[in-house]
Write an enzyme that holds these catalytic residues in place. Structure first.
Site, PDB file in Angstrom:
ATOM      1  N   HIS A 138       0.835  -1.220   0.000  1.00  0.00           N
ATOM      2  CA  HIS A 138       0.000   0.000   0.000  1.00  0.00           C
ATOM      3  C   HIS A 138       0.866   1.265   0.000  1.00  0.00           C
ATOM      4  CE1 HIS A 138      -3.402  -2.625   1.354  1.00  0.00           C
ATOM      5  NE2 HIS A 138      -2.405  -3.236   1.998  1.00  0.00           N
TER       6      HIS A 138
ATOM      7  N   SER B  35      14.671  22.437 -15.041  1.00  0.00           N
ATOM      8  CA  SER B  35      13.566  23.345 -15.314  1.00  0.00           C
ATOM      9  C   SER B  35      14.100  24.625 -15.952  1.00  0.00           C
ATOM     10  CB  SER B  35      12.860  23.661 -13.991  1.00  0.00           C
ATOM     11  OG  SER B  35      12.218  24.916 -14.066  1.00  0.00           O
TER      12      SER B  35
ATOM     13  N   LYS C 289      16.151  22.146 -10.107  1.00  0.00           N
ATOM     14  CA  LYS C 289      15.436  20.924 -10.427  1.00  0.00           C
ATOM     15  C   LYS C 289      16.250  19.866 -11.158  1.00  0.00           C
ATOM     16  CE  LYS C 289      11.430  20.352 -10.649  1.00  0.00           C
ATOM     17  NZ  LYS C 289      10.160  19.928 -10.201  1.00  0.00           N
TER      18      LYS C 289
ATOM     19  N   GLU D  58       9.745   9.264 -17.237  1.00  0.00           N
ATOM     20  CA  GLU D  58       8.356   9.703 -17.445  1.00  0.00           C
ATOM     21  C   GLU D  58       7.906   9.488 -18.886  1.00  0.00           C
ATOM     22  OE1 GLU D  58       7.727  13.404 -14.386  1.00  0.00           O
ATOM     23  OE2 GLU D  58       9.230  13.660 -15.933  1.00  0.00           O
TER      24      GLU D  58
END
Ligand code: ARG
Length: 483
Positions: free
Chosen positions: A158, A279, A285, A292
């Site tokens: 979980h 970024s 970043k 992704e």
């Protein structure tokens, strides 16, 4: 019109250019260009051997086909009014050898058995390339797992801390799921590598052709005997795409964990600069863009599978032009998987593992509570359910008072009239001890992980040999046909 070898007999009108552009498969027939030539050479050889066409002429056809292959698809006039690569090659051949000779190549054959054969020849090699990359990934994961056999890490259910494990054990879960992908692709390979050549348009032919000979010449392992099924079925494509979808699901899980585990909140892995972006506004970043993009691209496999399922369902026997719309999706899925496997292999090979952070996570948040309950069962002769309740109560108290389990358990045990030595409590709460005692088959104990790694390696080597043999056979087949 007169020079359109396909339409000149039956028709008096040529369709508008936009109709031909709409219906041609030439845009993606490059995928079957080589296999189409191999298929034609094998067919022509067999026609000679059976005395169906004269040897002299057949040899000329074969020689010219080899030249066309060497010159490449770019050298051909890909005229959409010829519909597809089969007709383009035949027209080229006729241009070079004259119709009296080159016009004999298509004796006893149809584009229907031809294209089904071509796709199988092209696909089997691509599947073997996917398998090769998958096997490489397995080996990369296995050597990393070996290195991290004793690297403590917390396991999640979980997405909440569950029980101690090792990063090696975690990596073996990837190896285990990808092994089934290898098995599925190898199993499906058997049904790709069978020959529909000789099925003709749908009813074979009255010429005395030899289907087993072309099967053998092209390196197929068997025949699709029934000629209607042979030209009609694309279930080998469905099976491959389904296997790729499942593989994609598994690869997507790996990407997801790379993304999640590299967040500041987890901080257990760090992706290399080479596989990350930054970024345009936030200078600090480091974004996991490759993982992704992979996660998203893998989703298209499912869409492609559904598209093909939908094209194929409720098609009547046998060949329908709808079938032409299937293969672009197949190739797209194949290339997505090939490219994504490269990315994942690269990300894992360059991954930085934060072992201290893993140790920190496994040592907090009560992941050893199960072992404490198990110890009560063993040492105090109570049922597991009772032990579960007692430790649960201890965890609640520890959380409320901001303490460790070790600091509250003794007092609670006393209340239940139970005794457990301090040393045994400490051992139960030690993550490494937790891992060590879980030496059941498939468990995280370093010795069991070592055994599992060895047995995975043995099987991976078998798959590797199998794939190498299959690739070699294909190479030999090409060499023999093109000699
Ligand atoms: N381009 C066609 C395809 O990909 C080749 C077979 C054409 N057959 C036919 N009967 N029109 O399916």
């Amino acid at each position: 019109m007169r020079d359109n070898i396909l339409r000149r007999g039956r028709f008096s009108k040529t369709p508008e250019e936009k109709v031909m552009k709409y219906t041609t498969s030439l845009d993606y027939d490059k995928e079957i260009f080589e296999s189409d030539i191999l298929c034609s050479i094998a067919h022509t050889k067999m026609l000679i051997e059976r005395g169906i066409i004269p040897e002299e002429e057949g040899k000329k056809i074969i020689e010219e086909l080899k030249k066309i292959l060497e010159e490449g698809i770019e050298a051909l006039d890909l005229d959409p009014s010829l519909e597809d690569i089969h007709m383009v090659i035949e027209r080229e051949l006729i241009g070079r050898l004259g119709e009296d000779v080159a016009g004999k190549m298509h004796t006893g054959r149809s584009r229907n058995d031809q294209v089904a054969t071509d796709i199988r020849i092209a696909l089997r090699e691509k599947v073997l390339l996917i398998l090769k990359k998958l096997i490489d990934l397995e080996k990369t994961l296995l050597s990393l797992a070996e290195y991290h056999r004793e690297t403590l890490f917390v396991g999640y259910t979980h997405l909440q801390h569950a029980q101690p494990t090792t990063y090696g054990h975690h990596l073996l879960s990837y190896v285990s799921m990808l092994e089934r992908d290898i098995q599925r692709l190898l199993e499906g390979y058997k049904r790709i590598n069978i020959s529909p050549l000789g099925c003709g348009a749908m009813a074979t032919t009255g010429f005395n052709i030899d289907r087993e000979r072309t099967m053998e010449l092209l390196g197929f392992e068997g025949l699709i005997e029934n000629s209607m099924d042979g030209v009609s079925t694309r279930d080998f494509i469905l099976e491959t795409m389904a296997a790729l979808s499942i593989l994609g699901t598994n690869l997507s899980k790996i990407c997801e964990e790379l993304i999640l585990f590299s967040t500041y909140e987890f901080r257990v892995v760090e992706l290399s600069d080479v596989y990350t972006s930054t970024s345009s506004i936030m200078p600090q970043k480091k974004n996991p863009d490759v993982a992704e993009i992979a996660r998203a691209k893998l989703s298209t496999l499912n869409g492609n599978l559904i598209t093909v399922l939908t094209i194929l369902k409720a098609l009547p026997n046998t060949y329908n032009r709808d079938l032409q719309e299937v293969t672009p999706y197949l190739w797209q899925s194949v290339y997505t998987v090939l490219d994504t496997l490269d990315m994942i292999e690269g990300m894992i090979k360059t991954l930085k593992i934060n072992m201290e952070r893993m140790r920190e996570l496994v040592g907090s948040n009560y992941s050893t509570a199960t072992e404490l309950a198990d110890t009560l069962v063993r040492e105090c002769n109570i049922s597991f359910r009772s032990a579960h309740g007692i430790v649960g109560e201890a965890v609640r108290r520890a959380i409320e008072e901001g303490k460790d389990l070790a600091d509250v358990i003794e007092e609670i045990l006393e209340r239940y009239n139970l005794k457990l030595e301090r040393e045994k409590i400490e051992r139960a709460l030690d993550p490494m001890e937790n891992v060590k005692v879980r030496k059941v088959i498939g468990g995280p104990a370093p010795e069991e992980v070592r055994r599992a790694i060895r047995s995975f390696y043995t099987r991976v080597e078998d798959y590797e040999k199998d794939v190498e043999n299959k690739l070699k056979k294909i190479k030999d087949v090409k060499k023999r046909l093109l000699e």
